[in-house]
Design a protein around this motif. Structure first.
Motif, PDB file in Angstrom:
ATOM      1  N   GLU A 148       0.869  -1.174   0.000  1.00  0.00           N
ATOM      2  CA  GLU A 148       0.000   0.000   0.000  1.00  0.00           C
ATOM      3  C   GLU A 148       0.906   1.223   0.000  1.00  0.00           C
ATOM      4  OE1 GLU A 148      -2.189   3.278   2.107  1.00  0.00           O
ATOM      5  OE2 GLU A 148      -0.493   2.124   2.857  1.00  0.00           O
ATOM      6  N   ASP A 149       0.555   2.266  -0.763  1.00  0.00           N
ATOM      7  CA  ASP A 149       1.506   3.365  -0.963  1.00  0.00           C
ATOM      8  C   ASP A 149       1.533   4.400   0.152  1.00  0.00           C
ATOM      9  OD1 ASP A 149      -0.774   4.870  -1.405  1.00  0.00           O
ATOM     10  OD2 ASP A 149      -0.242   5.503  -3.440  1.00  0.00           O
ATOM     11  N   GLY A 150       0.623   4.318   1.118  1.00  0.00           N
ATOM     12  CA  GLY A 150       0.665   5.223   2.252  1.00  0.00           C
ATOM     13  C   GLY A 150       0.102   6.600   1.997  1.00  0.00           C
ATOM     14  N   VAL A 151      -0.402   6.857   0.795  1.00  0.00           N
ATOM     15  CA  VAL A 151      -0.976   8.167   0.472  1.00  0.00           C
ATOM     16  C   VAL A 151      -2.476   8.104   0.710  1.00  0.00           C
ATOM     17  CG1 VAL A 151      -1.264   9.939  -1.293  1.00  0.00           C
ATOM     18  CG2 VAL A 151       0.813   8.541  -1.246  1.00  0.00           C
ATOM     19  N   ILE A 152      -2.927   8.728   1.792  1.00  0.00           N
ATOM     20  CA  ILE A 152      -4.309   8.592   2.237  1.00  0.00           C
ATOM     21  C   ILE A 152      -5.179   9.699   1.647  1.00  0.00           C
ATOM     22  CG2 ILE A 152      -5.808   8.399   4.248  1.00  0.00           C
ATOM     23  CD1 ILE A 152      -3.669   6.173   3.875  1.00  0.00           C
ATOM     24  N   PRO A 182      -9.281   4.825   4.210  1.00  0.00           N
ATOM     25  CA  PRO A 182      -8.136   4.497   5.059  1.00  0.00           C
ATOM     26  C   PRO A 182      -6.833   4.240   4.315  1.00  0.00           C
ATOM     27  CG  PRO A 182     -10.078   3.242   5.705  1.00  0.00           C
ATOM     28  CD  PRO A 182     -10.400   3.900   4.406  1.00  0.00           C
ATOM     29  N   TYR A 183      -6.915   3.631   3.112  1.00  0.00           N
ATOM     30  CA  TYR A 183      -5.715   3.206   2.405  1.00  0.00           C
ATOM     31  C   TYR A 183      -5.620   3.856   1.030  1.00  0.00           C
ATOM     32  CZ  TYR A 183      -5.711  -0.386   6.038  1.00  0.00           C
ATOM     33  OH  TYR A 183      -5.709  -1.042   7.250  1.00  0.00           O
ATOM     34  N   GLY A 184      -4.392   3.888   0.503  1.00  0.00           N
ATOM     35  CA  GLY A 184      -4.145   4.505  -0.788  1.00  0.00           C
ATOM     36  C   GLY A 184      -4.148   3.501  -1.926  1.00  0.00           C
ATOM     37  N   ASN A 185      -3.220   3.680  -2.856  1.00  0.00           N
ATOM     38  CA  ASN A 185      -3.092   2.789  -4.004  1.00  0.00           C
ATOM     39  C   ASN A 185      -2.128   1.648  -3.682  1.00  0.00           C
ATOM     40  OD1 ASN A 185      -4.799   4.349  -5.780  1.00  0.00           O
ATOM     41  ND2 ASN A 185      -3.135   5.845  -5.883  1.00  0.00           N
ATOM     42  N   LEU A 186      -1.907   0.762  -4.654  1.00  0.00           N
ATOM     43  CA  LEU A 186      -1.021  -0.381  -4.461  1.00  0.00           C
ATOM     44  C   LEU A 186       0.195  -0.279  -5.373  1.00  0.00           C
ATOM     45  CD1 LEU A 186      -3.601  -3.317  -4.303  1.00  0.00           C
ATOM     46  CD2 LEU A 186      -2.327  -2.340  -2.376  1.00  0.00           C
ATOM     47  N   ILE A 187       1.360  -0.608  -4.815  1.00  0.00           N
ATOM     48  CA  ILE A 187       2.591  -0.725  -5.588  1.00  0.00           C
ATOM     49  C   ILE A 187       2.880  -2.218  -5.722  1.00  0.00           C
ATOM     50  CG2 ILE A 187       5.038  -0.173  -5.726  1.00  0.00           C
ATOM     51  CD1 ILE A 187       4.431   2.187  -3.794  1.00  0.00           C
TER      52      ILE A 187
END
Length: 324
Positions: free
Chosen positions: A250-254, A259-264
């Motif tokens: 999870e990219d940590g950009v909220i 709650p969660y951002g995008n996926l790397i």
């Protein structure tokens, strides 16, 4: 459809904002929203601010009303007592996470909902974040899994009832931390054991403010969990999955309401890429799902047994820590 929100302060305002958004959609065009506060002046202010249809200052009056749903955003110690009373009055009930302070309280709520034939759901908005379920879907591409990491840290020194270990049922873990336990178990599945550690440092809580756990998952991999209200919040991945063919992070950009951002995704033979996830308001989606279940008489989108599962894991960490 008539909904009464009990708890106008704090996260109750997040629910009210979600109702405001829902009223703009087809499913919410006929919603009637009522609010409850024991202080009449505040109840009136809350009603006016969120354009509610009315207010209550007595919970008994809420129970006697024709509300279809009672939405409880109250201290943890009140979940069972207020939830059971609402169900016994024939009301469908939503309760903010955690389901309760103990397994016994949680089971009482589940049993009462079954006995009275009403719908019951715990509002765990992290469960409704599509980032988690996309990661779960992609896990098969990693081959054999070795490790799942789930973590969140922040500085938080809350006032009021959250400082009281008895009212909370613990400390930070049973409150904000249970969100991330839910994610760990949704990704990892069943476990055979948990090793847990807890510390009480400087957040002002009676319960712990920092905790960690190692999950021995039945799938043959480990889960490492960390949660704290006594550490600076950083823009790190909130969950990471490692396997023999690569990783998913999870990219940590909220984003607001999510709650969660995008996926790397970095998988053998595939160039590292970012997978964009739909930006939704997860609080609105969970409430919308509950309303839909009531309209169509379907099962609620998150079975309360999942919330009980999450609580059992939290309580096991507490037992490992000597907190209970």
């Amino acid at each position: 459809m008539k909904i009464t929100l009990v708890g106008c302060r704090g996260f109750g305002r997040v629910h009210l904002n979600a109702y405001t958004e829902l009223r703009k959609e087809e499913i919410g065009k006929d919603l009637e929203i009522y609010v409850f506060s024991r202080t009449e002046e505040f109840a009136k202010e809350c009603m006016k601010e969120f354009d509610a249809n009315g207010y209550f200052t007595s919970y008994d009056d809420v129970l006697k009303s024709d509300a279809n749903i009672i939405d409880l955003v109250v201290s943890h110690d009140a979940h069972e007592t207020m939830g059971v009373k609402a169900m016994q009055a024939g009301k469908n009930v939503m309760i903010e996470k955690p389901i309760a302070r103990t397994e016994e309280e949680a089971q009482s709520l589940i049993n009462t909902s079954i006995k009275k034939g009403v719908k019951f759901m715990v509002l765990e908005n992290h469960y409704f974040d599509p980032t988690v379920w996309k990661a779960k879907e992609l896990m098969a591409s990693l081959g054999k899994i070795s490790l799942i990491i789930v973590r969140n840290t922040r500085r938080n020194s809350p006032p009021g009832w959250r400082r009281d270990k008895r009212l909370m049922g613990g400390g930070a873990l049973i409150d904000g931390g249970i969100h991330y336990i839910d994610t760990m178990l949704n990704l990892g599945g069943e476990y055979s054991e948990i090793k847990g550690l807890c510390k009480n440092t400087f957040s002002g809580l009676e319960g712990e403010d920092t905790s960690g756990g190692i999950f021995n998952f039945k799938g043959g991999y480990l889960g490492i969990f960390m949660y704290s209200w006594a550490s600076k919040s950083e823009n790190f991945s909130h969950f990471e999955i490692y396997g023999e063919r690569g990783s998913i992070k999870e990219d940590g950009v909220i984003y607001s309401g999510k709650p969660y951002g995008n996926l790397i995704v970095d998988i053998e033979g595939i160039k590292e890429k970012m997978i964009q996830i739909e930006k939704i308001n997860t609080v609105k989606e969970e409430i919308k799902g509950f309303i839909n279940a009531l309209i169509h008489n379907n099962e609620v989108p998150m079975n309360p047994k999942i919330a009980l599962r999450d609580l059992i894991a939290v309580r096991e960490i507490y037992r490992q820590c000597g907190e209970i």
